[in-house]
Design a protein around this motif. Structure first.
Motif, PDB file in Angstrom:
ATOM      1  N   ASP A 192      75.698   4.418  86.349  1.00 16.23           N
ATOM      2  CA  ASP A 192      76.416   3.933  85.074  1.00 16.23           C
ATOM      3  C   ASP A 192      75.547   4.397  83.702  1.00 16.23           C
ATOM      4  O   ASP A 192      74.636   4.990  83.837  1.00 16.23           O
ATOM      5  CB  ASP A 192      76.557   2.449  85.311  1.00 16.23           C
ATOM      6  CG  ASP A 192      75.316   1.755  85.146  1.00 16.23           C
ATOM      7  OD1 ASP A 192      74.320   2.462  84.731  1.00 16.23           O
ATOM      8  OD2 ASP A 192      75.161   0.358  85.605  1.00 16.23           O
ATOM      9  N   PRO A 193      76.197   4.046  82.714  1.00 14.60           N
ATOM     10  CA  PRO A 193      75.381   4.583  81.342  1.00 14.60           C
ATOM     11  C   PRO A 193      73.956   4.033  81.304  1.00 14.60           C
ATOM     12  O   PRO A 193      73.323   4.642  80.700  1.00 14.60           O
ATOM     13  CB  PRO A 193      76.183   3.810  80.308  1.00 14.60           C
ATOM     14  CG  PRO A 193      77.765   3.876  80.829  1.00 14.60           C
ATOM     15  CD  PRO A 193      77.411   3.328  82.341  1.00 14.60           C
ATOM     16  N   THR A 220      84.668   5.867  85.914  1.00 12.86           N
ATOM     17  CA  THR A 220      85.511   6.330  84.908  1.00 12.86           C
ATOM     18  C   THR A 220      84.737   6.910  83.642  1.00 12.86           C
ATOM     19  O   THR A 220      85.381   7.706  82.950  1.00 12.86           O
ATOM     20  CB  THR A 220      86.770   5.519  84.439  1.00 12.86           C
ATOM     21  OG1 THR A 220      86.261   4.062  84.010  1.00 12.86           O
ATOM     22  CG2 THR A 220      87.784   5.281  85.625  1.00 12.86           C
ATOM     23  N   GLY A 221      83.649   6.144  83.471  1.00 12.31           N
ATOM     24  CA  GLY A 221      82.562   6.784  82.172  1.00 12.31           C
ATOM     25  C   GLY A 221      81.452   7.559  82.730  1.00 12.31           C
ATOM     26  O   GLY A 221      80.743   8.171  81.898  1.00 12.31           O
ATOM     27  N   ALA A 241      84.428   0.866  85.663  1.00  6.99           N
ATOM     28  CA  ALA A 241      83.717   1.367  84.468  1.00  6.99           C
ATOM     29  C   ALA A 241      82.741   2.506  84.738  1.00  6.99           C
ATOM     30  O   ALA A 241      82.534   3.530  84.014  1.00  6.99           O
ATOM     31  CB  ALA A 241      83.297   0.273  83.560  1.00  6.99           C
TER      32      ALA A 241
END
Length: 182
Positions: free
Chosen positions: A40-41, A78-79, A75
């Motif tokens: 994730d980010p 898709t990110g 999230a």
């Protein structure tokens, strides 16, 4: 050849299959089981069990992964700039269950490693590993379709039986019989 795509207005008046009937029909479609992973980010490992993974193109090599809008990994996937499709073998049924569970650390004690240079999580013992760079995300009903360009593809032991999802349960196909001698 021209393809006609109905507009949203054209499709609005057409009947759709009822959700439960569609769900029951799809249960009869056997699918390989994968764990799709990404960072994730914030750099945390994320992953989920998926049966909606398919090849899309050979040139360039591409795959498609479907992820529900309500998925806890939506999230992150898709990110993500890249993701990994870890196709599971028959011995990974507990791992598949773990990555389908909610409210736990899915990676704890699982043996996932990090791709050199990127840190993206992958399962060294997977039947197939596909490292993908995200090419596009397309909305499709209550899911998003994540298209990935395959940057690395590896296969494991060819004798390893696949793990399949069929009629809402995990299955392993019987070993193939050797071809008859000619």
């Amino acid at each position: 050849m021209r393809t006609h795509r109905p507009s949203q207005d054209e499709d609005a008046g057409r009947p759709h299959a009822e959700a439960q009937a569609f769900r029951e029909a799809m249960a009869h479609l056997a699918a390989p089981v994968s764990v799709v992973t990404a960072l994730d980010p914030a750099g945390r490992r994320r992953g989920f069990t998926a049966t909606s993974v398919t090849s899309v193109s050979l040139d360039p090599p591409m795959v498609l992964v479907g992820v529900g809008h309500r998925s806890s990994c939506h999230a992150a996937l898709t990110g993500a700039r890249e993701f990994t499709v870890n196709v599971l073998g028959a011995e990974h049924d507990e791992l598949a269950r773990r990555f389908a569970a909610h409210g736990i650390d899915r990676f704890a004690g699982t043996g996932f490693a990090a791709w050199p240079g990127t840190g993206a999580p992958y399962l060294p013992g997977a039947k197939v590993l596909l490292r993908c760079r995200t090419a596009d995300v397309v909305r499709a009903g209550d899911h998003d379709l994540v298209l990935g360009t395959v940057t690395d593809a590896h296969t494991g032991d060819p004798a390893q039986a696949p793990l399949l999802w069929y009629r809402r349960a995990f299955h392993t196909p019987a070993p193939a019989l050797p071809a008859a001698a000619a």
